[in-house]
Design a protein around this motif. Sequence first.
Motif, PDB file in Angstrom:
ATOM      1  N   GLY A 188     -14.195  -8.313  -7.493  1.00  0.00           N
ATOM      2  CA  GLY A 188     -13.459  -7.796  -8.632  1.00  0.00           C
ATOM      3  C   GLY A 188     -12.604  -6.585  -8.379  1.00  0.00           C
ATOM      4  O   GLY A 188     -12.025  -6.044  -9.309  1.00  0.00           O
ATOM      5  N   ARG A 189     -12.485  -6.128  -7.134  1.00  0.00           N
ATOM      6  CA  ARG A 189     -11.608  -4.992  -6.845  1.00  0.00           C
ATOM      7  C   ARG A 189     -10.303  -5.485  -6.227  1.00  0.00           C
ATOM      8  O   ARG A 189     -10.231  -6.563  -5.673  1.00  0.00           O
ATOM      9  N   ASP A 190      -9.270  -4.656  -6.294  1.00  0.00           N
ATOM     10  CA  ASP A 190      -7.997  -5.022  -5.693  1.00  0.00           C
ATOM     11  C   ASP A 190      -8.085  -5.016  -4.172  1.00  0.00           C
ATOM     12  O   ASP A 190      -8.789  -4.198  -3.573  1.00  0.00           O
ATOM     13  N   VAL A 191      -7.324  -5.916  -3.548  1.00  0.00           N
ATOM     14  CA  VAL A 191      -7.031  -5.818  -2.129  1.00  0.00           C
ATOM     15  C   VAL A 191      -6.039  -4.672  -1.967  1.00  0.00           C
ATOM     16  O   VAL A 191      -5.061  -4.570  -2.717  1.00  0.00           O
ATOM     17  N   LEU A 192      -6.284  -3.791  -1.002  1.00  0.00           N
ATOM     18  CA  LEU A 192      -5.389  -2.672  -0.720  1.00  0.00           C
ATOM     19  C   LEU A 192      -4.651  -2.944   0.579  1.00  0.00           C
ATOM     20  O   LEU A 192      -5.283  -3.250   1.597  1.00  0.00           O
ATOM     21  N   MET A 193      -3.305  -2.850   0.561  1.00  0.00           N
ATOM     22  CA  MET A 193      -2.499  -3.154   1.745  1.00  0.00           C
ATOM     23  C   MET A 193      -1.476  -2.051   1.984  1.00  0.00           C
ATOM     24  O   MET A 193      -0.811  -1.595   1.053  1.00  0.00           O
ATOM     25  N   HIS A 194      -1.374  -1.654   3.252  1.00  0.00           N
ATOM     26  CA  HIS A 194      -0.377  -0.671   3.673  1.00  0.00           C
ATOM     27  C   HIS A 194       0.576  -1.337   4.658  1.00  0.00           C
ATOM     28  O   HIS A 194       0.141  -1.990   5.606  1.00  0.00           O
ATOM     29  N   ASN A 195       1.874  -1.158   4.419  1.00  0.00           N
ATOM     30  CA  ASN A 195       2.897  -1.753   5.271  1.00  0.00           C
ATOM     31  C   ASN A 195       3.706  -0.691   6.001  1.00  0.00           C
ATOM     32  O   ASN A 195       4.039   0.360   5.436  1.00  0.00           O
ATOM     33  N   SER A 343       7.625 -12.981   4.552  1.00  0.00           N
ATOM     34  CA  SER A 343       8.544 -11.916   4.158  1.00  0.00           C
ATOM     35  C   SER A 343       7.982 -11.095   3.005  1.00  0.00           C
ATOM     36  O   SER A 343       8.332  -9.920   2.841  1.00  0.00           O
ATOM     37  N   LEU A 344       7.108 -11.671   2.205  1.00  0.00           N
ATOM     38  CA  LEU A 344       6.477 -10.946   1.100  1.00  0.00           C
ATOM     39  C   LEU A 344       5.336 -10.055   1.601  1.00  0.00           C
ATOM     40  O   LEU A 344       5.209  -8.894   1.201  1.00  0.00           O
ATOM     41  N   ILE A 345       4.502 -10.577   2.493  1.00  0.00           N
ATOM     42  CA  ILE A 345       3.318  -9.851   2.934  1.00  0.00           C
ATOM     43  C   ILE A 345       3.642  -8.832   4.020  1.00  0.00           C
ATOM     44  O   ILE A 345       3.087  -7.728   4.029  1.00  0.00           O
ATOM     45  N   VAL A 346       4.531  -9.182   4.938  1.00  0.00           N
ATOM     46  CA  VAL A 346       4.838  -8.273   6.044  1.00  0.00           C
ATOM     47  C   VAL A 346       6.356  -8.219   6.260  1.00  0.00           C
ATOM     48  O   VAL A 346       6.884  -8.812   7.191  1.00  0.00           O
ATOM     49  N   PRO A 347       7.071  -7.486   5.391  1.00  0.00           N
ATOM     50  CA  PRO A 347       8.518  -7.339   5.578  1.00  0.00           C
ATOM     51  C   PRO A 347       8.825  -6.711   6.936  1.00  0.00           C
ATOM     52  O   PRO A 347       8.076  -5.870   7.440  1.00  0.00           O
ATOM     53  N   ARG A 350      12.044  -1.345   6.730  1.00  0.00           N
ATOM     54  CA  ARG A 350      11.714  -0.444   5.623  1.00  0.00           C
ATOM     55  C   ARG A 350      12.436  -0.861   4.358  1.00  0.00           C
ATOM     56  O   ARG A 350      11.884  -0.764   3.250  1.00  0.00           O
ATOM     57  N   ALA A 351      13.687  -1.320   4.507  1.00  0.00           N
ATOM     58  CA  ALA A 351      14.435  -1.791   3.337  1.00  0.00           C
ATOM     59  C   ALA A 351      13.746  -3.002   2.715  1.00  0.00           C
ATOM     60  O   ALA A 351      13.690  -3.139   1.492  1.00  0.00           O
ATOM     61  N   GLY A 352      13.201  -3.880   3.567  1.00  0.00           N
ATOM     62  CA  GLY A 352      12.489  -5.049   3.055  1.00  0.00           C
ATOM     63  C   GLY A 352      11.226  -4.659   2.307  1.00  0.00           C
ATOM     64  O   GLY A 352      10.896  -5.254   1.278  1.00  0.00           O
ATOM     65  N   ILE A 353      10.518  -3.652   2.821  1.00  0.00           N
ATOM     66  CA  ILE A 353       9.319  -3.168   2.130  1.00  0.00           C
ATOM     67  C   ILE A 353       9.692  -2.597   0.767  1.00  0.00           C
ATOM     68  O   ILE A 353       9.048  -2.887  -0.251  1.00  0.00           O
TER      69      ILE A 353
END
Length: 382
Positions: A188-195, A343-347, A350-353
């Motif tokens: 029930g917690r969010d997945v946390l992602m850093h790009n 492209s959504l998960i790992v742009p 930096r512009a893509g992110i």
Amino acid sequence: MNVLISGAGVGGPTLAYWLARHGFRVTVVERAADLRSSGNPVDVRGPAVDVAARMGVLPRLHEAATGNTGLSFVDGDGRTVARMDLAAGQRAGEVELPRGALASILYESARDHAEFVFGDSIATLAQDAGGVDVTFERGAPRRFDLVVGADGLHSVTRRLAFGPDAAEVRHMGLYVATTPIGGQAGPGRDVLMHNTPGRAVAVSPTPSGDLAFFLYRAPQEPGFDHRDTEQHKRLLAGAFAGVGWRAPELLERVRTAGDLYFDSVSRVRLPRWSSGRVVLLGDAGSCVSLFGDGSTLAMAGAATLAGELAATPDDPWAAFERYEQAHRRLVEPKQRGIAQAASLIVPATRAGIAARDLATRVAPLVTRLRRRLLRPPAALPS
């Protein structure tokens, strides 16, 4: 009819269950000594929900669900900069759960109806008009009427039956890794992602504890060995050197991990999924690895293949044709969507992110505005 299935992941046990229900004698051989506990969380969606319901395992899948409803993108300080609602568009019965939990539930459903042999693998296949002679790396030779390769991206069955160059196995420019790291258990917690450009590192909650997830863009690695864990740890350390947020801590977990999943994100294409009395199922014949649909497609394909073989047991070749014709309609759109999902998960830039983060912030506003504009007008007073 006596059938050998190579692979006890997702597709293999599902197929074993249904073939046994149709009266086939089934043996499943699995190279690993036990069921694998690592791997990405996976989805059971669409046609696989019906397969799970008919197997009677859907309640157990929901008990094992991650319960995660959001994917929060965070900056280097852990502040949320954008969020995706993972529950949006999810249909009744669909569920995300750890891959190991799915494989275990499917195995437990099939193990009383089929023979399972762990710690062994097919060594050779020799077909003739009446069957297939199989030798194993450890066990005694045996003869089977049919052989099914459900042994994944690096399928031994595919190589032996079709030849090493029969399939187009295309590296999609990505490598993925996961390892359990413990921590707070519970759904029930969010997945946390850093790009960062071409890199994604995440912490994914599961009912048994957190899972570290790494995804990065890179050309095909010369001499890559999908079984060389020390090589995998070196590649991850190099790829994520200098990445912030929790990456240094998670890389230290990787360094001492005993259960690390690491592989190329790849696409497998074959002109045919069968050769004589041998047929391929799941990633072995049509890999769509990484983005959750592989398990759904493996379960759906297994049920289709079993049904077609039961319909014409005296003509397995016709059954293979019907299975392939039906299942390709599900697989091919998913294979075309790999690049878009990446492209959504790992742009890559930096512009893509920034564009991805902006889109995820704007999309809910657009949805709410559309609903308001399309809302029927209130009745005018008489």
